[in-house]
Design a protein around this motif. Sequence first.
Motif, PDB file in Angstrom:
ATOM      1  N   ILE A 130      -3.676 -10.771   1.273  1.00  0.00           N
ATOM      2  CA  ILE A 130      -2.653 -10.165   1.750  1.00  0.00           C
ATOM      3  C   ILE A 130      -2.013 -11.279   2.882  1.00  0.00           C
ATOM      4  O   ILE A 130      -2.865 -11.558   3.670  1.00  0.00           O
ATOM      5  CB  ILE A 130      -2.688  -8.824   2.238  1.00  0.00           C
ATOM      6  CG1 ILE A 130      -3.170  -7.714   1.273  1.00  0.00           C
ATOM      7  CG2 ILE A 130      -1.197  -8.536   2.957  1.00  0.00           C
ATOM      8  CD1 ILE A 130      -3.186  -6.456   1.788  1.00  0.00           C
ATOM      9  N   GLY A 132      -3.352  -4.555   5.211  1.00  0.00           N
ATOM     10  CA  GLY A 132      -4.602  -4.391   4.539  1.00  0.00           C
ATOM     11  C   GLY A 132      -5.451  -3.168   4.766  1.00  0.00           C
ATOM     12  O   GLY A 132      -6.043  -2.465   3.764  1.00  0.00           O
ATOM     13  N   PHE A 162     -13.615  -6.975   4.206  1.00  0.00           N
ATOM     14  CA  PHE A 162     -12.540  -7.157   4.754  1.00  0.00           C
ATOM     15  C   PHE A 162     -12.540  -8.531   5.855  1.00  0.00           C
ATOM     16  O   PHE A 162     -13.003  -8.094   6.853  1.00  0.00           O
ATOM     17  CB  PHE A 162     -12.006  -5.963   5.459  1.00  0.00           C
ATOM     18  CG  PHE A 162     -10.605  -5.737   5.851  1.00  0.00           C
ATOM     19  CD1 PHE A 162      -9.942  -6.853   6.597  1.00  0.00           C
ATOM     20  CD2 PHE A 162     -10.024  -4.627   5.597  1.00  0.00           C
ATOM     21  CE1 PHE A 162      -8.671  -6.667   6.943  1.00  0.00           C
ATOM     22  CE2 PHE A 162      -8.486  -4.542   6.064  1.00  0.00           C
ATOM     23  CZ  PHE A 162      -7.934  -5.458   6.580  1.00  0.00           C
ATOM     24  N   LEU A 219      -9.502  -8.938   1.076  1.00  0.00           N
ATOM     25  CA  LEU A 219     -10.543  -7.827   0.744  1.00  0.00           C
ATOM     26  C   LEU A 219     -11.036  -8.062  -0.553  1.00  0.00           C
ATOM     27  O   LEU A 219     -10.511  -8.645  -1.493  1.00  0.00           O
ATOM     28  CB  LEU A 219      -9.282  -6.541   0.744  1.00  0.00           C
ATOM     29  CG  LEU A 219      -8.744  -6.027   2.040  1.00  0.00           C
ATOM     30  CD1 LEU A 219      -7.553  -7.087   2.539  1.00  0.00           C
ATOM     31  CD2 LEU A 219      -8.470  -4.650   1.594  1.00  0.00           C
ATOM     32  N   ALA A 278       0.785  -9.510  -1.614  1.00  0.00           N
ATOM     33  CA  ALA A 278      -0.169  -9.388  -1.969  1.00  0.00           C
ATOM     34  C   ALA A 278      -0.600 -10.205  -3.553  1.00  0.00           C
ATOM     35  O   ALA A 278       0.366 -10.184  -4.203  1.00  0.00           O
ATOM     36  CB  ALA A 278      -0.451  -7.789  -2.324  1.00  0.00           C
TER      37      ALA A 278
END
Length: 402
Positions: free
Chosen positions: A203, A223, A251, A266, A300
Motif C-alpha cells: 500500500i 493497512g 506488517f 503486508l 494498493a
Amino acid sequence: MTTTTTIDLKSLIQQEMPELIAIRHDLHAHPELGYQENRTNGVIRRELEQMGVEYVGDLAGGTGVLGHLPGQHDHATALRADIDALPIVEQTGAVYASQHEGVMHACGHDGHTTILVGAARVLSKIARDARLPRPVSFIFQPAEEGGAGGKRMVEEGCLNGSRLGPSVESIFGLHGWPHLPLGQVSTRPGPMLAAADMFELRIRGTGCHAAYPHVGHDPIVAGAAVVSAAQQIASRNVGPLDSVVVSITQFHAGTTHNIIPEEVLLTGTVRTLSPETQQLAQERLHEIATNIAAAHGCEAHLDYHVGYPVTRNDPKAVQTFEEIARPVMGADNVVPMEHPVMGGEDFSFYGQAVPACFFALGLIPDGQTSMPDLHQPTFDFNDDALAIGIELFCRLAMRPVA
C-alpha cells in the motif's frame, strides 16, 4: 504368492528398528532446507543401494529420489515421504539435536523419511524370496515446505511410469500427528487439508512528518484498516458451513518514530477447501485492499500466489487404507477425521494425478496427553511411531491384487 499372512512382518520390522532409529537421529541432526537436501539425498541413495533397490536420483531439482521394487501386477502402488526441514532454531535439547544452526526437523520429515526407508528395507527382503504382489514405487520428495517438490516429482514422471517401473495406480502418504495418541491413525475421504495460497500487499501513500499527517496519505492507517476488513471475508462473504482462513502475518513499515512512511508491506496466507471459495477469497481480498487504500488516498498492489491445492483423499483409497489398518491397529484406533485441517500439503499434487490417501500417524507418547506441535522449536518425532508407519506402508504395498 507372498502375502502378509505368510510372513512375520512385525518381526522383520523389529529387526531393522535399531538401525532405523539411528538413521532418524542422524537425519534429525543434519536437517536441510528444501532443494538443499544433498546429505539427506546421499543417505537415501546409500540405503537403497545397500538393499539392492533400483532407483533414479537427481529429480525435482536434484535431491528427489524414486526407488522401485518389481511385482506381479501391471501397475504400482506408490509410497511417499518428504525429506526437507524448516528454518527454525531447535530447542529440544536432544543429544541428536540439529547441528545446523537455524535449521531443524520441526515437521517430522526425518521420521517420514525413515519410515519410507524402513518400508523399503523390509519389502526388499521379502522380495528376495518371492515376487511382491504388486510393484512398489518409493517417492522421496524434496521441498514440501513451500517449494512444491511434490508437483515437480509428478511433472518429472514419478507416477506415469516414464522414469522407473510401471505407472502408479494409487499412492499413500503419512504425516506424524502430534494431536493423536501413539497407536492411533486418522484420515477422511474428500478434503483433508486446505489449499494454501500466499500474498504480498503493498500500500503506497504519501510520506510526511509525523507531526503533520494531514499533508500526507498514511499507508499505515490504510493497512490497519485492510487487516481488519479482510476478516470479513470469513464472517460476511463465505457461508457459515464453508471454510476459509485469511491471516495477515507480517506488517512492515517505517524507519523511525517521527516519519509517516510512503509504503507498507503486508504478507499473509489464504486457506480454503474448494476452488470456488478460493477464487472468491482472492477476489474479495483484492477488492478490499484496492478500495480501502483508495479511500485513504493510497494505492494498493496485491501480488497473489496460488499455492498448494486441496489435499483430497480418494474415497476408495481411504477404504483400502482403513481395511488394512484396522487389523493392525485395532478398529477403535483407526479414527475418522471429523473435519478437514486448514494446513496445506503438497501431497495434494499426487492426488490430482492418481487415487491417493494421506493419513495422520499418532505421535503423543504413552502416558502424555499432549506434546509440542508441528513447526515448534521443541517438536521431535516419536521414535515409537516408526514401526507402526513402516508396517502400514508395507501392508498397503503388499495387499492382494483384486
